[in-house]
Design a protein around this motif. Structure first.
Motif, PDB file in Angstrom:
ATOM      1  N   GLN A  44     -17.641  -7.520   9.082  1.00  0.00           N
ATOM      2  CA  GLN A  44     -18.498  -8.265   8.158  1.00  0.00           C
ATOM      3  C   GLN A  44     -17.845  -8.481   6.798  1.00  0.00           C
ATOM      4  O   GLN A  44     -18.310  -9.330   6.020  1.00  0.00           O
ATOM      5  CB  GLN A  44     -19.855  -7.562   7.993  1.00  0.00           C
ATOM      6  N   ASP A  45     -16.763  -7.767   6.512  1.00  0.00           N
ATOM      7  CA  ASP A  45     -16.007  -7.982   5.276  1.00  0.00           C
ATOM      8  C   ASP A  45     -14.887  -9.005   5.475  1.00  0.00           C
ATOM      9  O   ASP A  45     -14.041  -9.175   4.595  1.00  0.00           O
ATOM     10  CB  ASP A  45     -15.415  -6.655   4.778  1.00  0.00           C
ATOM     11  N   LYS A  46     -14.885  -9.659   6.638  1.00  0.00           N
ATOM     12  CA  LYS A  46     -13.898 -10.699   6.981  1.00  0.00           C
ATOM     13  C   LYS A  46     -12.474 -10.137   7.070  1.00  0.00           C
ATOM     14  O   LYS A  46     -11.503 -10.855   6.856  1.00  0.00           O
ATOM     15  CB  LYS A  46     -13.934 -11.858   5.973  1.00  0.00           C
ATOM     16  N   GLN A  47     -12.356  -8.843   7.425  1.00  0.00           N
ATOM     17  CA  GLN A  47     -11.056  -8.230   7.677  1.00  0.00           C
ATOM     18  C   GLN A  47     -10.809  -8.195   9.184  1.00  0.00           C
ATOM     19  O   GLN A  47     -11.738  -8.048   9.984  1.00  0.00           O
ATOM     20  CB  GLN A  47     -11.008  -6.805   7.121  1.00  0.00           C
TER      21      GLN A  47
ATOM     22  N   TYR B  75     -19.531 -11.240  14.012  1.00  0.00           N
ATOM     23  CA  TYR B  75     -18.671 -10.255  13.368  1.00  0.00           C
ATOM     24  C   TYR B  75     -18.945  -8.852  13.893  1.00  0.00           C
ATOM     25  O   TYR B  75     -20.042  -8.518  14.345  1.00  0.00           O
ATOM     26  CB  TYR B  75     -18.865 -10.290  11.843  1.00  0.00           C
ATOM     27  N   LEU B  76     -17.934  -8.024  13.794  1.00  0.00           N
ATOM     28  CA  LEU B  76     -18.000  -6.629  14.211  1.00  0.00           C
ATOM     29  C   LEU B  76     -18.563  -5.786  13.074  1.00  0.00           C
ATOM     30  O   LEU B  76     -18.184  -5.967  11.915  1.00  0.00           O
ATOM     31  CB  LEU B  76     -16.593  -6.149  14.562  1.00  0.00           C
TER      32      LEU B  76
ATOM     33  N   MET C  49     -19.469   3.719  12.763  1.00  0.00           N
ATOM     34  CA  MET C  49     -18.954   4.632  13.775  1.00  0.00           C
ATOM     35  C   MET C  49     -19.236   4.139  15.188  1.00  0.00           C
ATOM     36  O   MET C  49     -18.403   4.314  16.094  1.00  0.00           O
ATOM     37  CB  MET C  49     -19.544   6.032  13.590  1.00  0.00           C
ATOM     38  N   LEU C  50     -20.378   3.504  15.424  1.00  0.00           N
ATOM     39  CA  LEU C  50     -20.694   3.043  16.771  1.00  0.00           C
ATOM     40  C   LEU C  50     -19.663   2.039  17.271  1.00  0.00           C
ATOM     41  O   LEU C  50     -19.369   1.990  18.463  1.00  0.00           O
ATOM     42  CB  LEU C  50     -22.098   2.422  16.809  1.00  0.00           C
TER      43      LEU C  50
ATOM     44  N   LEU D 117     -20.249  -8.908  22.180  1.00  0.00           N
ATOM     45  CA  LEU D 117     -19.347  -9.618  21.271  1.00  0.00           C
ATOM     46  C   LEU D 117     -18.032  -9.927  21.963  1.00  0.00           C
ATOM     47  O   LEU D 117     -17.485 -11.035  21.855  1.00  0.00           O
ATOM     48  CB  LEU D 117     -19.113  -8.779  20.014  1.00  0.00           C
ATOM     49  N   ASN D 118     -17.505  -8.964  22.704  1.00  0.00           N
ATOM     50  CA  ASN D 118     -16.243  -9.148  23.417  1.00  0.00           C
ATOM     51  C   ASN D 118     -16.389 -10.167  24.550  1.00  0.00           C
ATOM     52  O   ASN D 118     -15.468 -10.931  24.829  1.00  0.00           O
ATOM     53  CB  ASN D 118     -15.752  -7.814  23.976  1.00  0.00           C
TER      54      ASN D 118
END
Length: 284
Positions: free
Chosen positions: A179-182, A142-143, A147-148, A158-159
């Motif tokens: 991390q909030d699954k959005q 997860y992302l 800000m980073l 990750l990419n």
């Protein structure tokens, strides 16, 4: 691939060994980059790219040289294009900035170096692709919504892993979740969702890249009476209910998504917005 790169103002053959094992971009991902589209010697949305780079360097506590003016860097970009016989052609340029060698996690210096690379593009202006473009969620990692994550840094593992997953499973791209699954963004750009005249894109607080074309498309949508812009979190459950999904970045402009799971999407809004984006690019 032939041609030359620009390292701190000196031109080197692309295959030359001009960096060593102490490079902090290699060791720690201690670097930033801008990917630029250039059309016949005109750097598209150059001021926006330059201001984003300067702001990102300040956030990462890099020392910005006094010579690093917008005019200086523009001339270095154009000089590299001329050296590679691309000044009169459409081209993609990568401008990388990284902290100089030395130190472990704590650097010995905050001074920086830069590299400019160029490659030819097929088309002068942005074009809508008519081909298949299927995406899927990447849920292995997860992302972080901080800000980073909004900066265009060298920390793109990750990419990379997500791109390998997409290739292994026959997808053209993947959408990243925070991390909030959005839904935060695509592997290589920002995400927009169209439903009943409302165009949504995730806010920066959700961890998406502070993209230049994202910004331009938002400006265009705000000035277009037919649509309403909402900068708001996007749930994965909304994706299959959308009329359209599209991805934006500085090289392709707008890329319509044709399929997500069992849902196939239209591309009329993306096509209309791309025309407006090309018009805006010509004016800058």
């Amino acid at each position: 691939m032939s041609g030359e790169i620009n390292f701190n103002g000196d031109l080197h053959a692309r295959e030359s060994l001009y960096l060593n094992h102490e490079n902090r971009g290699l060791r720690y991902g201690d670097g930033l980059f801008e990917t630029l589209r250039v059309i016949h010697g005109k750097i598209i949305f150059w001021e926006d790219h330059y201001l984003r780079l300067m702001a990102s360097m300040r956030i990462l506590r890099m020392e910005i040289p006094m010579s690093f003016t917008m005019e200086f860097l523009e001339e270095e970009l154009l000089r590299t294009l001329r050296q590679n016989a691309l000044i009169d052609k459409p081209a993609r340029v990568r401008l990388s900035v990284f902290r100089n060698n030395g130190g472990l996690y704590t650097p010995l210096t905050n001074e920086i170096s830069y590299i400019i690379e160029t490659v030819a593009l097929d088309a002068a202006f942005y074009q809508i692709s008519d081909g298949r473009y299927e995406v899927e969620l990447f849920k292995d990692f997860y992302l972080n919504s901080d800000m980073l994550s909004t900066l265009k840094t060298n920390n793109k593992i990750l990419n990379v892993v997500g791109s390998i997953f997409a290739k292994e499973n026959g997808y053209e791209n993947c959408l990243l979740l925070n991390q909030d699954k959005q839904v935060a963004e695509a592997l290589n750009g920002n995400i927009f969702l169209v439903k009943n005249g409302v165009i949504k894109t995730p806010p920066l607080k959700d961890g998406c890249l502070n993209g230049i074309i994202r910004k331009k498309v938002m400006e265009i949508v705000t000035k277009t009476e037919d649509y309403t812009l909402e900068e708001t979190s996007i749930s994965p459950f909304e994706l299959q209910k959308a009329d359209e999904l599209f991805i934006t970045n500085s090289v392709v402009g707008i890329r319509p998504i044709t399929k997500y799971r069992k849902k196939e999407f239209e591309r009329a809004v993306a096509t209309q917005l791309l025309g407006k984006l090309n018009a805006l690019a010509r004016l800058t």
